[in-house]
Write an enzyme that holds these catalytic residues in place. Sequence first.
Site, mmCIF file in Angstrom:
data_model
loop_
_atom_site.group_PDB
_atom_site.id
_atom_site.type_symbol
_atom_site.label_atom_id
_atom_site.label_comp_id
_atom_site.label_asym_id
_atom_site.label_seq_id
_atom_site.Cartn_x
_atom_site.Cartn_y
_atom_site.Cartn_z
ATOM 1 C CB THR A 221 -0.920 -0.169 1.230
ATOM 2 O OG1 THR A 221 -1.191 1.408 1.612
ATOM 3 C CG2 THR A 221 -0.295 -0.696 2.546
ATOM 4 N NE ARG A 249 -7.238 -8.679 1.463
ATOM 5 C CZ ARG A 249 -6.348 -7.825 1.335
ATOM 6 N NH1 ARG A 249 -6.361 -6.717 0.700
ATOM 7 N NH2 ARG A 249 -5.048 -8.076 2.331
ATOM 8 C CG ASP A 252 -3.804 -3.201 6.472
ATOM 9 O OD1 ASP A 252 -3.840 -3.801 5.460
ATOM 10 O OD2 ASP A 252 -2.912 -2.376 7.208
#
Length: 356
Positions: A221, A249, A252
């Site tokens: 990320t 999906r 976090d």
Amino acid sequence: MRPRSRSWIVLALALLVAATVTSSALPRPAGGRAASVAAPAGPPRPEARDVVLAVHGGAGTALRREDTDARTEKAYRDGLAGALRAGRDVLRRGGDSVAAVEAAVRVLEDDPLFNAGKGAVFSEDAGHELDASVMRGRDQAAGAVAGVRHVRNPVSAARLVMERTPHVLLAGEAADAFAARAGLVPVTQDYFWTQKRWDELMKAKRPRPAAAARDESITGTVGAVAVDARRDLAAATSTGGMTNKMAGRVGDSPLVGAGTYARNGTVAVSATGQGEVFIRGTAAATVAHLVEFGGRDVASAAYEVGVERLPKLGGKGGVIALDDHGTYAAPYSSEGMLHGYVTKDGRIVTRIFPDE
């Protein structure tokens, strides 16, 4: 002295000599201690001080000097530096920390090198589903989007959720529709396409022996943390997720407390790595709680979570963490993590190799 006493003395001396010879033959690590006695490590130290903004560009297999050409190195450094400049410029104009982290993350979302926005990885259905979140430390307001498919800059949609709705997280088609109504121009799925990510999807779909199942790219990320002139903290995170992930999906990155967290007086955190583990370990919030309730400094708190706790749950990655005094930490348990920071005097530093 009686003969029996003398024999016991001789035997004792012989054993002492043997023990001394054996001990001297043992390999010794630096510091002069025997290998069987581990030298205690010093406390984790901050990466830098007087930092006003920091970014990360993902964790995973490390870039290495010996096999990274000058052009590739420059591209990654330019990407990180561009994000740092964008956030720095916001702060210099008197903007707040939320605007600074949004500006920094937007640059990374627009750069196809990184797994967010343009250049995001493909899901198993050959589509793109993007997640992002932002959090303001002053009042712990937060906003997030998950599974958006037509938002060019998901971090901006996350900020709009925070500022224009009573909610924290919007998902899927409803989040796309909200972003469009709020004024963000939608894009088609082919906007996110890159050849590199397509090749990664095709490779992931080929059967491989379990022993060969290894992350071979910079993944994860992008994110940013900042502190402004009012000492207000903010954090933002954005991702394309995992290559070949199941449709629907969510990792976090859009989850406050897992991938993103900010609270004035403690720390601002953005995480990168294997999202399921960061969710289970409530990674970002745990760093802040160790500071707030455990009396820990930012470096030791970030290190405990990123390097000591999360690997025990079966995942690797890293965090960037910044407190309101400008103390910055960037520990990671993966092979590498792309990151950088800008100091109060405007100095920009980028880190793309593990030995930097």
